[in-house]
Design a protein around this motif. Structure first.
Motif, PDB file in Angstrom:
ATOM      1  N   SER A 584       0.810  -1.227   0.000  1.00 43.49           N
ATOM      2  CA  SER A 584       0.000   0.000   0.000  1.00 43.49           C
ATOM      3  C   SER A 584       0.837   1.268   0.000  1.00 43.49           C
ATOM      4  N   SER A 585       2.140   1.158   0.249  1.00 43.17           N
ATOM      5  CA  SER A 585       2.983   2.352   0.235  1.00 43.17           C
ATOM      6  C   SER A 585       3.415   2.751  -1.171  1.00 43.17           C
ATOM      7  N   GLU A 586       3.120   1.918  -2.172  1.00 43.80           N
ATOM      8  CA  GLU A 586       3.605   2.169  -3.529  1.00 43.80           C
ATOM      9  C   GLU A 586       2.439   2.417  -4.489  1.00 43.80           C
ATOM     10  N   CYS A 587       2.480   3.575  -5.124  1.00 45.34           N
ATOM     11  CA  CYS A 587       1.513   3.915  -6.174  1.00 45.34           C
ATOM     12  C   CYS A 587       2.252   3.939  -7.504  1.00 45.34           C
ATOM     13  N   HIS A 588       1.743   3.207  -8.474  1.00 45.82           N
ATOM     14  CA  HIS A 588       2.414   3.187  -9.772  1.00 45.82           C
ATOM     15  C   HIS A 588       2.301   4.567 -10.422  1.00 45.82           C
ATOM     16  N   ARG A 589       3.348   4.927 -11.158  1.00 44.54           N
ATOM     17  CA  ARG A 589       3.366   6.241 -11.803  1.00 44.54           C
ATOM     18  C   ARG A 589       2.173   6.428 -12.725  1.00 44.54           C
ATOM     19  N   ASP A 590       1.727   5.385 -13.430  1.00 33.83           N
ATOM     20  CA  ASP A 590       0.570   5.512 -14.315  1.00 33.83           C
ATOM     21  C   ASP A 590      -0.708   5.804 -13.521  1.00 33.83           C
ATOM     22  N   ASP A 591      -0.861   5.157 -12.354  1.00 33.98           N
ATOM     23  CA  ASP A 591      -2.020   5.446 -11.499  1.00 33.98           C
ATOM     24  C   ASP A 591      -1.952   6.861 -10.944  1.00 33.98           C
ATOM     25  N   PHE A 592      -0.763   7.276 -10.538  1.00 36.55           N
ATOM     26  CA  PHE A 592      -0.586   8.635 -10.033  1.00 36.55           C
ATOM     27  C   PHE A 592      -0.928   9.650 -11.123  1.00 36.55           C
ATOM     28  N   LYS A 593      -0.501   9.363 -12.345  1.00 39.14           N
ATOM     29  CA  LYS A 593      -0.804  10.242 -13.475  1.00 39.14           C
ATOM     30  C   LYS A 593      -2.313  10.348 -13.697  1.00 39.14           C
ATOM     31  N   LYS A 594      -3.029   9.211 -13.595  1.00 37.94           N
ATOM     32  CA  LYS A 594      -4.494   9.233 -13.760  1.00 37.94           C
ATOM     33  C   LYS A 594      -5.160  10.091 -12.694  1.00 37.94           C
ATOM     34  N   ILE A 595      -4.663  10.000 -11.477  1.00 41.80           N
ATOM     35  CA  ILE A 595      -5.253  10.779 -10.383  1.00 41.80           C
ATOM     36  C   ILE A 595      -5.029  12.268 -10.612  1.00 41.80           C
ATOM     37  N   MET A 596      -3.816  12.650 -11.008  1.00 35.95           N
ATOM     38  CA  MET A 596      -3.527  14.065 -11.263  1.00 35.95           C
ATOM     39  C   MET A 596      -4.390  14.582 -12.418  1.00 35.95           C
ATOM     40  N   ARG A 597      -4.526  13.773 -13.457  1.00 41.32           N
ATOM     41  CA  ARG A 597      -5.339  14.183 -14.602  1.00 41.32           C
ATOM     42  C   ARG A 597      -6.799  14.336 -14.203  1.00 41.32           C
ATOM     43  N   ALA A 598      -7.305  13.441 -13.348  1.00 40.80           N
ATOM     44  CA  ALA A 598      -8.701  13.528 -12.907  1.00 40.80           C
ATOM     45  C   ALA A 598      -8.948  14.776 -12.063  1.00 40.80           C
ATOM     46  N   ILE A 599      -7.991  15.130 -11.220  1.00 34.39           N
ATOM     47  CA  ILE A 599      -8.118  16.347 -10.418  1.00 34.39           C
ATOM     48  C   ILE A 599      -8.151  17.565 -11.327  1.00 34.39           C
ATOM     49  N   LYS A 600      -7.272  17.589 -12.322  1.00 32.37           N
ATOM     50  CA  LYS A 600      -7.225  18.721 -13.252  1.00 32.37           C
ATOM     51  C   LYS A 600      -8.508  18.813 -14.069  1.00 32.37           C
ATOM     52  N   ALA A 601      -9.010  17.678 -14.561  1.00 35.46           N
ATOM     53  CA  ALA A 601     -10.214  17.683 -15.389  1.00 35.46           C
ATOM     54  C   ALA A 601     -11.427  18.194 -14.619  1.00 35.46           C
ATOM     55  N   ARG A 602     -11.456  17.971 -13.322  1.00 31.56           N
ATOM     56  CA  ARG A 602     -12.572  18.436 -12.495  1.00 31.56           C
ATOM     57  C   ARG A 602     -12.466  19.918 -12.147  1.00 31.56           C
ATOM     58  N   GLY A 603     -11.315  20.510 -12.406  1.00 19.69           N
ATOM     59  CA  GLY A 603     -11.117  21.918 -12.055  1.00 19.69           C
ATOM     60  C   GLY A 603     -11.015  22.136 -10.559  1.00 19.69           C
ATOM     61  N   MET A 604     -10.549  21.122  -9.840  1.00 22.54           N
ATOM     62  CA  MET A 604     -10.450  21.229  -8.390  1.00 22.54           C
ATOM     63  C   MET A 604      -9.255  22.084  -7.990  1.00 22.54           C
ATOM     64  N   GLU A 605      -9.420  22.813  -6.896  1.00 13.55           N
ATOM     65  CA  GLU A 605      -8.335  23.625  -6.358  1.00 13.55           C
ATOM     66  C   GLU A 605      -7.338  22.700  -5.662  1.00 13.55           C
ATOM     67  N   VAL A 606      -6.038  22.873  -5.988  1.00 17.28           N
ATOM     68  CA  VAL A 606      -4.986  22.099  -5.336  1.00 17.28           C
ATOM     69  C   VAL A 606      -4.097  23.064  -4.558  1.00 17.28           C
ATOM     70  N   ARG A 607      -4.008  22.832  -3.260  1.00 17.15           N
ATOM     71  CA  ARG A 607      -3.178  23.677  -2.406  1.00 17.15           C
ATOM     72  C   ARG A 607      -2.406  22.820  -1.419  1.00 17.15           C
ATOM     73  N   THR A 608      -1.252  23.324  -1.002  1.00 17.20           N
ATOM     74  CA  THR A 608      -0.523  22.637   0.053  1.00 17.20           C
ATOM     75  C   THR A 608      -1.289  22.789   1.365  1.00 17.20           C
ATOM     76  N   VAL A 609      -0.964  21.935   2.316  1.00 17.92           N
ATOM     77  CA  VAL A 609      -1.622  22.034   3.627  1.00 17.92           C
ATOM     78  C   VAL A 609      -1.365  23.403   4.246  1.00 17.92           C
ATOM     79  N   GLY A 610      -0.121  23.867   4.143  1.00 14.50           N
ATOM     80  CA  GLY A 610       0.197  25.181   4.707  1.00 14.50           C
ATOM     81  C   GLY A 610      -0.572  26.309   4.055  1.00 14.50           C
ATOM     82  N   GLU A 611      -0.774  26.234   2.737  1.00 13.96           N
ATOM     83  CA  GLU A 611      -1.542  27.278   2.044  1.00 13.96           C
ATOM     84  C   GLU A 611      -2.992  27.287   2.510  1.00 13.96           C
TER      85      GLU A 611
END
Length: 614
Positions: A584-611
């Motif tokens: 569970s500590s390992e996410c494949h780069r292709d899966d990570f890419k899909k997640i980033m693309r899905a966040i972008k396609a939804r127009g979701m705001e991405v901020r660091t915890v500190g921000e």
């Protein structure tokens, strides 16, 4: 509703400011206050600066004052001046009391080799400070407003009632360390965090409230309980009969409810609850309902599910939980939740119920202080809010994950294990600085020693936790990583082995603490308990349920819930690999890419915890 008590006490006429003599090889130096400062400085641009400062403050004759921050001019390059004065860590070991604020104090501790960074780890000059005073009431505060406490006589979460059954508080003046030569770190104070969101409607359960008891597992109800409260003069207490089954039917519930009240509109709103549980080990669930027709039509949230591991709700402490539409657990009657987990209606609710289901192992008492309506996350972030975080300093995050985030201008938060930096397979110092300075990432804290991280803070004594968190904070400052964010090793924020609150110790050095709990609810903004942030961890194709990448981005997954129905979704990754994930500590780069693309396609705001917290 009673006024909320500020966490930070103002400066007043009775403030006693000790004389402080500081000798430091780090320059230039800012001072704070309207006290005369006598300084002798000799330096050139090519030599180190030695500053001797004596503060002789005059007494304050008026009311509370806000002291300015000023820098003396010794003819140096102004870019070398710190933006705020250092505070001297570490403190004499005392947790904050109900009316105290976090203050930096010096401690006559022995030299601790443990907190000395290994050779080559730091490229900053060594600093030494000898402070004659036992405390520093002028410790710098953030310019952000302090978060107000929810409580009158105690604070929500850490620092007042220590977490967990059998936990103890450190009494005033308690010392963990033996006397000896002081070796404090020069650090900035943790930043204050935002105040609780004001409620547009609040039921604080004072005399005359119209809530009543119901359910088949009620042992005792005190509708006007004056023995335990944090607002006004009373609360409602509900004690179960201790015989609930595991299916949660009405026969298993002990509840208080209000039926047939004025209709409320919860569009763009969330529910905030303030309550306390006597013993979470005797608790199975807490649910909350809104609806109509005597709750024949109803929506249900799971407020808390008991775990034999880490519980978000701890025994004997007041907590605040925010319920958002994206976290609905069920519906009944005419009310429906669609495939994207969006409710069919969000207004016109006349009925509310707070329900406790015990574990069938004896009575459990819950005090309910407030039911409130507050804005939800979507009222600020219309398409939802995501923070992308990484634990344990794995280098493949930099090489495989960061480029995919840079493509969409996403900034991440990396929670760092300090003594593993510049070791095999982990971030280098230069890579951390590149992530921060070139990609806008937040370099946050996870632990100083890898061995302590592996043991978890819950597996060591309070002294070890304090040393590790203090050394981590010092390492971050030395390397110009100024985040106030922290992630608990293994997500454990309960107790040390000697019964002290981990959360309260960490709060001496950081202003947020991230857990790995995500079972019931997502976070809101601002979070009511920032030292206990929820997150979704173990994101990997090796997992089922919420943490599986396809489920996460699919219909009704947590991205859908955050986008359409509210919530601050904090994602926690560990590694981004190009080989087949092993656990569970390992996410494949292709899966990570899909997640980033899905966040972008939804127009979701991405901020660091500190921000988000700033």
């Amino acid at each position: 509703m009673s006024n909320l008590v500020p966490r930070v006490a103002p400066l007043g006429p009775n403030l006693v400011i000790p004389e402080v003599n500081i000798s430091t090889g780090h320059a230039p130096f800012l001072y704070r206050g309207d006290a005369p400062v006598h300084a002798a400085c000799t330096a050139s641009r090519s030599t180190a600066v030695e500053v001797a400062v004596t503060l002789r403050p005059r007494s304050h004759g008026g009311g509370a004052q806000s002291l300015p921050i000023r820098a003396f001019d010794a003819g140096f390059d102004p870019t070398r001046f710190q933006t705020r004065p250092p505070a001297c860590y570490r403190a004499s070991w005392q947790l904050p009391g109900p009316d105290s604020h976090r203050q930096a104090t010096t401690s006559l501790q022995p030299k601790i080799d443990y907190i000395s960074p290994p050779p080559g780890l730091l490229d900053a000059r060594k600093r030494e400070a000898n402070v004659a005073a036992m405390s520093d009431p002028l410790r710098p505060k953030s310019h952000r407003p302090p978060r107000r406490s929810l409580l009158k006589a105690s604070a929500v979460g850490a620092g007042v009632v220590a977490a967990g059954t059998g936990a103890t508080m450190l009494a005033a003046g308690t010392r963990i360390f033996n006397s000896g030569s002081a070796r404090p770190m020069l650090l900035g104070a943790p930043s204050a965090v935002a105040a609780l969101t004001p409620a547009s409607w609040s039921q604080n359960f004072q005399k005359g409230h119209d809530w009543t008891a119901t359910g088949g597992n009620v042992g005792k109800v005190i509708l006007d309980d004056t023995t335990g409260f944090v607002r006004g003069k009373q609360s409602v207490s509900l004690t179960t009969a201790g015989r609930a089954g595991d299916d949660g039917t009405d026969a298993d519930q002990a509840s208080v409810e209000r039926l047939g009240g004025p209709a409320v509109n919860l569009k763009g709103k969330a529910i905030r609850l303030i309550f306390k549980v006597s013993d979470v080990n005797k608790l199975r669930w807490i649910n909350f309902y809104v609806g109509t027709s005597g709750l024949a039509n109803a929506f249900r949230w799971r407020v808390h599910t008991h775990s034999n591991k880490q519980n978000w709700v701890q025994s004997g402490e007041w907590v605040a939980v925010t319920l958002q539409w994206g976290d609905l657990n069920g519906s009944s009657g005419a009310y429906k939740i669609n495939a994207a987990r969006v409710p069919s209606v969000r207004a016109g609710f006349t009925d509310m119920r707070f329900s406790v289901i015990d574990a069938g192992a004896g009575p459990c008492t819950v005090w309910l202080q407030a039911v409130e309506i507050v804005p939800d996350v979507n009222s600020t972030y219309s398409n939802g809010l995501v923070s992308i975080t990484f634990d344990d300093s794995w280098q493949d995050v930099f090489t495989n994950g960061r480029p995919l985030m840079d493509k969409y201008d996403f900034r991440g938060t990396t929670y760092t294990i300090a003594d593993q930096i510049n070791t095999g397979g982990k971030f280098t110092t230069d890579q951390l600085r590149a992530a921060q300075n070139l990609s806008g990432w937040e370099v946050a804290g996870h632990s100083y020693q890898g061995a302590v991280h592996a043991a978890r803070y819950s597996g060591v004594r309070a002294e070890v936790v304090d040393k590790d968190a203090g050394a981590l904070r010092g390492w971050m400052r030395e390397n110009n990583f100024h985040s106030d964010s922290f992630a608990y090793p293994g997500g454990q924020f309960g107790q040390t082995t000697d019964g002290h609150s981990i959360e309260a110790i960490v709060q001496r050095y950081f202003s947020t603490g991230r857990s790995i709990l995500a079972e019931d609810n997502r976070e809101c903004t601002p979070p009511p308990m920032p030292m206990r942030l929820r997150s979704l961890t173990g994101i990997s194709s090796t997992q089922k349920g919420m943490s599986n990448p396809d489920t996460l981005i699919g219909r009704g997954g947590l991205l859908d819930r955050a986008q359409y129905a509210g919530g601050w979704l904090i994602l926690c990754f560990h590694r981004v690999v190009t080989t087949t994930p092993a656990d569970s500590s390992e996410c494949h780069r292709d899966d990570f890419k899909k997640i980033m693309r899905a966040i972008k396609a939804r127009g979701m705001e991405v901020r660091t915890v500190g921000e988000v917290m700033s």
